[in-house]
Design a protein around this motif. Structure first.
Motif, PDB file in Angstrom:
ATOM      1  N   GLU A 140       0.822  -1.213   0.000  1.00 39.15           N
ATOM      2  CA  GLU A 140       0.000   0.000   0.000  1.00 39.15           C
ATOM      3  C   GLU A 140       0.857   1.264   0.000  1.00 39.15           C
ATOM      4  O   GLU A 140       0.470   2.284  -0.557  1.00 39.15           O
ATOM      5  N   ALA A 184      -5.243   6.030  -2.389  1.00 47.87           N
ATOM      6  CA  ALA A 184      -4.162   5.112  -2.012  1.00 47.87           C
ATOM      7  C   ALA A 184      -3.603   5.472  -0.635  1.00 47.87           C
ATOM      8  O   ALA A 184      -3.278   4.584   0.172  1.00 47.87           O
ATOM      9  N   LEU A 188      -3.539   3.152   2.778  1.00 50.81           N
ATOM     10  CA  LEU A 188      -2.324   2.979   3.579  1.00 50.81           C
ATOM     11  C   LEU A 188      -2.581   3.356   5.031  1.00 50.81           C
ATOM     12  O   LEU A 188      -2.149   2.648   5.957  1.00 50.81           O
TER      13      LEU A 188
END
Length: 296
Positions: A140, A184, A188
């Motif tokens: 990630e 993204a 994460l």
């Protein structure tokens, strides 16, 4: 009807409107947690704080910090801004140039100093530890860093009151031009239980007025990009001191943050034998009475 004092602040300001917003309420000793959260949700700032009498005799005052969605134990710019109002309104007096803030994180010293004729307040950052160690970096993280080249230090996950991924970028220009994938970064943040990514780069010019440029993508707190983050900069300073103990940044530096989203915050980092201190100047923008009915 409760009538209290309220201030809207510009924290870590370098010029008019350059820092981070903060709302501060004083006089809400009779409010419940639910009432504080209700007002913070309506106020709709990144954080709203409530100044209260200390419960610990070693503290100058107590503060509770709320985002629109929840109470948090600690944050940098709410701590510095709350200390500013505690001084402005005579709710606390420094002892040997320091205040002591009581919050859910514990007792945190705040140092007063003057720079260029302006008062600055520097918060002592909580102790930090690296979480990643020698573990492999998650997929990630690679996805979240698409489109940016790394710098000389490897990415690290560090916890110091707030947990951040610290990522050095190859140049200040690339950092400022980066258009990250916020989805993204959110993924994460969720998998690592962190605030997100604090990306930084060393200044490209000696006369830039700062030595480090910072961008803080706090998806874990529901914020796309934070214009000025004291907690993130405290964690970053810990990382730089431990990664480069003899480096040019090991004793402190000036930070530029927020230009990419229309701000121009300036933060000072002092790295000393007694710890890491992060702060800057605060401006009171709005001050008045708060009229807020509480449930019967």
């Amino acid at each position: 009807m409760s009538i209290l004092r309220y201030a809207h602040l510009d924290v870590f300001t370098h010029g008019l409107g350059g820092g981070n917003h903060l709302g501060v309420v004083a006089g809400a000793e009779g409010w419940s947690t639910e009432a504080m959260q209700h007002f913070a949700r309506w106020n709709n700032l990144v954080e709203t704080t409530f100044l209260l009498p200390p419960e610990d005799s070693a503290a100058s005052y107590r503060v509770r910090i709320f985002t629109p969605g929840r109470e948090i134990p600690f944050a940098g710019h709410p701590s510095v801004g709350s200390a500013h109002i505690a001084l402005e309104w005579g709710l606390a007096q420094p002892v040997e140039g320091e205040l002591v803030q009581q919050c859910a994180q514990g007792l945190l010293p705040i140092k007063l100093q003057h720079r260029d004729g302006h008062r600055q307040l520097l918060l002592k950052a909580p102790p930090a530890t690296e979480v990643t160690g020698h573990q492999p970096l998650p997929t990630e993280l690679q996805l979240a860093l698409a489109g940016i080249r790394g710098g000389r230090l490897p990415p690290a996950l560090v916890d110091g009151g707030r947990r951040w991924w610290l990522v050095e970028c190859a140049s200040e220009t690339e950092l400022r031009q980066w258009q990250p994938d916020h989805n993204a970064i959110r993924a994460l943040a969720e998998i690592s239980q962190s605030m997100g990514i604090c990306a930084f780069a060393r200044a490209s010019e000696d006369r830039a007025g700062h030595q480090v440029a910072v961008r803080a993508f706090a998806a874990g707190a529901g914020i796309q990009e934070d214009p000025a983050s004291g907690a993130a900069n405290g964690v970053l300073a810990w990382y730089l001191r431990h990664a480069e103990p003899e480096g040019p940044l090991s004793h402190g530096y000036q930070v530029s943050q927020g230009r990419e989203i229309g701000h121009d915050a300036a933060l000072q980092v002092v790295i000393a034998d007694d710890g890491i201190w992060v702060g800057g100047a605060t401006r009171t923008v709005i001050e008045g009475q708060l009229h807020w009915p509480l449930p019967a």
